[in-house]
Enzyme design. Structure first.
Site, PDB file in Angstrom:
ATOM      1  N   HIS A 106       0.810  -1.219   0.000  1.00 55.37           N
ATOM      2  CA  HIS A 106       0.000   0.000   0.000  1.00 55.37           C
ATOM      3  C   HIS A 106       0.842   1.267   0.000  1.00 55.37           C
ATOM      4  CE1 HIS A 106      -3.831  -1.516  -0.507  1.00 55.37           C
ATOM      5  NE2 HIS A 106      -4.148  -1.858   0.722  1.00 55.37           N
ATOM      6  N   ASP A 173      -6.058   5.539   9.591  1.00 60.08           N
ATOM      7  CA  ASP A 173      -7.445   5.751   9.150  1.00 60.08           C
ATOM      8  C   ASP A 173      -8.013   4.514   8.455  1.00 60.08           C
ATOM      9  OD1 ASP A 173      -7.255   8.300  10.047  1.00 60.08           O
ATOM     10  OD2 ASP A 173      -7.000   9.223   8.076  1.00 60.08           O
ATOM     11  N   GLU A 289      -9.147  15.139  13.705  1.00 56.89           N
ATOM     12  CA  GLU A 289      -8.542  15.327  12.379  1.00 56.89           C
ATOM     13  C   GLU A 289      -9.155  16.575  11.739  1.00 56.89           C
ATOM     14  OE1 GLU A 289      -8.420  12.010   9.707  1.00 56.89           O
ATOM     15  OE2 GLU A 289      -7.158  10.811  11.042  1.00 56.89           O
TER      16      GLU A 289
HETATM   17  P1  FAD Z   1       4.083  -1.923   2.324  1.00 55.31           P
HETATM   18  O1  FAD Z   1       3.698  -0.829   1.414  1.00 55.31           O
HETATM   19  O2  FAD Z   1       3.996  -3.288   1.794  1.00 55.31           O
HETATM   20  O3  FAD Z   1       5.571  -1.672   2.878  1.00 55.31           O
HETATM   21  C1  FAD Z   1       5.995  -0.394   3.286  1.00 55.31           C
HETATM   22  C2  FAD Z   1       7.482  -0.451   3.664  1.00 55.31           C
HETATM   23  O4  FAD Z   1       7.643  -1.237   4.833  1.00 55.31           O
HETATM   24  C3  FAD Z   1       8.362  -1.081   2.604  1.00 55.31           C
HETATM   25  O5  FAD Z   1       9.612  -0.469   2.633  1.00 55.31           O
HETATM   26  C4  FAD Z   1       8.468  -2.524   3.065  1.00 55.31           C
HETATM   27  O6  FAD Z   1       9.624  -3.153   2.585  1.00 55.31           O
HETATM   28  C5  FAD Z   1       8.465  -2.359   4.566  1.00 55.31           C
HETATM   29  N1  FAD Z   1       7.851  -3.489   5.269  1.00 55.31           N
HETATM   30  C6  FAD Z   1       6.686  -4.112   5.028  1.00 55.31           C
HETATM   31  N2  FAD Z   1       6.473  -5.085   5.934  1.00 55.31           N
HETATM   32  C7  FAD Z   1       7.544  -5.057   6.773  1.00 55.31           C
HETATM   33  C8  FAD Z   1       7.920  -5.817   7.906  1.00 55.31           C
HETATM   34  N3  FAD Z   1       7.176  -6.810   8.385  1.00 55.31           N
HETATM   35  N4  FAD Z   1       9.082  -5.509   8.507  1.00 55.31           N
HETATM   36  C9  FAD Z   1       9.876  -4.513   8.060  1.00 55.31           C
HETATM   37  N5  FAD Z   1       9.567  -3.777   6.977  1.00 55.31           N
HETATM   38  C10 FAD Z   1       8.415  -4.041   6.346  1.00 55.31           C
HETATM   39  N6  FAD Z   1      -0.593   5.556   6.952  1.00 55.31           N
HETATM   40  C11 FAD Z   1      -0.790   6.146   8.150  1.00 55.31           C
HETATM   41  O7  FAD Z   1       0.145   6.301   8.934  1.00 55.31           O
HETATM   42  N7  FAD Z   1      -2.040   6.577   8.507  1.00 55.31           N
HETATM   43  C12 FAD Z   1      -3.125   6.399   7.716  1.00 55.31           C
HETATM   44  O8  FAD Z   1      -4.218   6.779   8.091  1.00 55.31           O
HETATM   45  C13 FAD Z   1      -2.946   5.757   6.465  1.00 55.31           C
HETATM   46  N8  FAD Z   1      -3.990   5.531   5.644  1.00 55.31           N
HETATM   47  C14 FAD Z   1      -3.797   4.882   4.464  1.00 55.31           C
HETATM   48  C15 FAD Z   1      -4.898   4.625   3.642  1.00 55.31           C
HETATM   49  C16 FAD Z   1      -4.725   3.959   2.449  1.00 55.31           C
HETATM   50  C17 FAD Z   1      -5.917   3.697   1.587  1.00 55.31           C
HETATM   51  C18 FAD Z   1      -3.427   3.561   2.053  1.00 55.31           C
HETATM   52  C19 FAD Z   1      -3.221   2.882   0.746  1.00 55.31           C
HETATM   53  C20 FAD Z   1      -2.328   3.824   2.846  1.00 55.31           C
HETATM   54  C21 FAD Z   1      -2.497   4.485   4.061  1.00 55.31           C
HETATM   55  N9  FAD Z   1      -1.422   4.758   4.906  1.00 55.31           N
HETATM   56  C22 FAD Z   1      -1.628   5.364   6.115  1.00 55.31           C
HETATM   57  C23 FAD Z   1      -0.039   4.482   4.472  1.00 55.31           C
HETATM   58  C24 FAD Z   1       0.468   3.183   5.013  1.00 55.31           C
HETATM   59  O9  FAD Z   1       0.814   3.325   6.371  1.00 55.31           O
HETATM   60  C25 FAD Z   1       1.700   2.783   4.225  1.00 55.31           C
HETATM   61  O10 FAD Z   1       1.319   2.477   2.931  1.00 55.31           O
HETATM   62  C26 FAD Z   1       2.449   1.647   4.864  1.00 55.31           C
HETATM   63  O11 FAD Z   1       3.545   1.368   4.048  1.00 55.31           O
HETATM   64  C27 FAD Z   1       1.655   0.393   5.158  1.00 55.31           C
HETATM   65  O12 FAD Z   1       1.304  -0.330   4.027  1.00 55.31           O
HETATM   66  P2  FAD Z   1       1.669  -1.859   3.846  1.00 55.31           P
HETATM   67  O13 FAD Z   1       1.391  -2.601   5.087  1.00 55.31           O
HETATM   68  O14 FAD Z   1       1.024  -2.288   2.600  1.00 55.31           O
HETATM   69  O15 FAD Z   1       3.257  -1.787   3.681  1.00 55.31           O
END
Ligand code: FAD
Length: 536
Positions: A106, A173, A289
């Site tokens: 994400h 969120d 917010e």
């Molecule tokens: P990924 O995108 O898969 O990974 C993000 C990073 O973390 C990469 O560098 C990856 O290599 C690393 N990573 C993943 N898993 C691990 C692990 N287990 N250990 C170490 N590193 C790891 N963020 C907020 O703070 N507040 C919000 O309200 C918010 N709302 C969002 C709403 C939407 C619709 C979306 C798409 C994103 C939102 N985000 C928000 C952003 C979100 O926190 C980031 O996208 C975050 O990266 C989490 O997504 P993910 O779990 O898919 O991680």
């Protein structure tokens, strides 16, 4: 900040770090395009690599849908041991390969990708450990907590902990994000002003470092790794488990929105409300917010439909009159015992706020409905094929003292002038003392700072317009001396990363040397790519 040394000590430290990095760079020059499966002692995991076109395609896309980096292979682990073996193999190889944990993908700028490397599909592990990777317990010193796999989704953490009448206190969120993914950034939402970001609510973690070592870290042991990983952009290790603080869960939520036409009044009221922020302070709000309402976007957006349809015409005419309306959004939780007081408490808290008379809206919803408020919008967009469009997002933190300049220069000038249809634009303050500056996350220096999020969705053919607006905003801030720190940062040069981390940069480099010396992990963040290595 992390370094309080006098200037001369600072430069000595810098020199030592640079010298060490030069030696690291020497070693990492061995990077080459070697077949990953050859030469490595990975017999027991060899069946877990996948490189069929569809799998590679998925791993080369993220929510942003703008950056596409193709890995050589996708690794589907059945266990944490598999990830240990994988990272160890790369670390011990004469030709180390990049490895990126992919939570839900994400991210919006390729942060979970690994060009020519291996993407670890954490969703496989989640399915594998379904139901066994979220465990609730109690400790006499820290109280209730949940031990949660880094691959788990926050929505599942919510449902599992609620079975015990408990829940984490700090959220994002949107809940279909992984624990490891948000802890690698910070994890912020309307609860942050009071409870801090999610990284402030972790007691302990199991981490697989860039050397393939499985290390438990906490406030008591391996503190440097603990601080490094929280907000560490995946640079220091893969989070295998996090121990998350829990509190008794409320049942219901009183959710209020108030409209303002004057930004200064809006921010003053926000700041007044977040000044009541003690964790145990019963009179404090639980959530705060703010969002912009503009002609460029719908009154109810995908993040939450709130305003009654019957009121849309008068809200629309308010927007037409003022161009931008600022919507303050607050919530107070309650349960059976506190239900009788919640109206009175909200009334006292909101007394004296200077929103536009007559533009007060409230709702009572269940706690789960409130926390999971973005999901229904997501499902609707998915059903229309609009969830997988490009998302040229821009998120940052801005010091409180510069937020009015930001409003006049960005919201009221750049955004209105460009007039491109906009996704949700968030703006709300938080308290610096709820963050721990020893962690890797980088935030402004002032006691109160704002988060601003431009959560754009675009078409496949016009995302560059949004990108151009984002760049104009960043240039404006730079020219006007507005000290923004990007959240979910997207930088590509060493100078930008060094500015991003400020005084923490030296510590960040030193931690990289210690925990991922061959620069294997999370290359998609583009902090330690080859160009940067050469620049050192
Ligand atoms: P990924 O995108 O898969 O990974 C993000 C990073 O973390 C990469 O560098 C990856 O290599 C690393 N990573 C993943 N898993 C691990 C692990 N287990 N250990 C170490 N590193 C790891 N963020 C907020 O703070 N507040 C919000 O309200 C918010 N709302 C969002 C709403 C939407 C619709 C979306 C798409 C994103 C939102 N985000 C928000 C952003 C979100 O926190 C980031 O996208 C975050 O990266 C989490 O997504 P993910 O779990 O898919 O991680």
């Amino acid at each position: 900040m992390a370094l309080n040394h006098p200037l001369s000590t600072y430069f000595i430290l810098l020199l030592i770090t640079i010298t060490r990095l030069i030696s690291i760079v020497g070693k990492t020059e061995q990077w080459k395009k070697a077949p990953i499966l050859q030469e490595l002692d990975i017999d027991n995991i060899s069946l877990k690599f996948h490189d069929d076109p569809e799998t590679i395609q998925i791993a080369s896309r993220d929510y942003g849908n703008i950056v596409h980096e193709f890995p050589r292979s996708v690794f589907r682990p059945s266990s944490i041991d598999d990830i240990v073996t994988l990272i160890k193999s790369s670390y011990n190889s004469p030709s180390p390969f990049h490895i990126a944990a992919r939570g839900q993908g994400h991210s919006t700028n390729g942060q979970a990708m690994a060009r020519e490397g291996v993407v670890v599909d954490m969703a496989t592990l989640r399915k594998q450990r379904n139901g066994v990777a979220i465990n609730v317990s109690k400790d006499p010193l820290i109280g209730h907590y949940a031990d949660v796999g880094g691959e788990q989704l926050w929505i599942d953490v919510l449902h599992s902990t609620l079975e015990h009448g408990l829940a984490p206190v700090s959220w994002t969120d949107y809940l279909y994000l992984t624990v490891g993914g948000t802890l690698s950034n910070a994890g912020i939402s309307g609860q942050s002003f009071r409870y801090g970001p999610q990284i402030s609510n972790v007691h302990e973690m199991d981490v697989i470092t860039g050397k393939g070592e499985f290390v438990t870290c906490s406030w008591q042991k391996n503190l440097e790794l603990f601080h490094a990983v929280l907000g560490g952009l995946g640079q220091f290790g893969v989070i295998a488990r996090a121990r998350i603080a829990l509190e008794p869960a409320p049942k219901r939520v009183k959710w209020v929105r108030l409209l303002y036409s004057d930004f200064s009044a809006f921010t003053k009221d926000q700041e007044r409300l977040i000044s009541i922020n003690g964790r145990k302070q019963k009179t404090a709000l639980d959530f705060l917010e703010g969002i912009l309402l503009m002609n460029q976007g719908p009154i109810n957006n995908w993040r939450s439909s709130f305003f009654p349809i019957s009121d849309h015409p008068r809200i629309a005419s308010l927007i037409t009159q003022h161009s931008i309306i600022y919507c303050l959004e607050v919530a107070k939780y309650y349960d059976d015992q506190t239900e009788k007081n919640v109206d009175k408490e909200i009334k006292v808290l909101l007394q004296g706020l200077v929103y536009i008379p007559g533009f007060y809206y409230e709702k009572n919803v269940s706690y789960v409905e409130f926390l999971n408020r973005v999901r229904s919008g997501e499902l609707k967009l998915q059903s229309q094929g609009l969830w997988d469009v490009p998302h040229p997002w821009l998120n940052f933190f801005i010091p409180k003292s510069q937020i009015l300049d930001f409003d006049s220069g960005v919201f009221r000038d750049i955004v209105l002038k460009r007039n491109i249809s906009s996704g949700p634009v968030l703006v709300y303050p938080m308290n610096r003392n709820k963050w721990d500056d020893r962690m890797s996350a980088s935030i402004p220096e002032e006691d109160v700072f704002y988060t601003v999020g431009f959560l754009h969705s675009s078409g496949f053919d016009n995302w560059k317009e949004y990108d151009a607006q984002n760049r104009e905003i960043l240039e404006f801030c730079s020219d006007a001396g507005i000290e923004v720190k990007q959240y979910l940062p997207n930088h590509t040069t060493q100078e930008d990363w060094s500015n991003h981390f400020g005084a923490k940069w030296v510590t960040f480099l030193e931690r990289k040397r210690q925990f991922d010396p061959r620069m294997i992990l999370s290359p998609g963040q583009k902090i330690f790519d080859k160009q940067l290595q050469q620049a050192f």
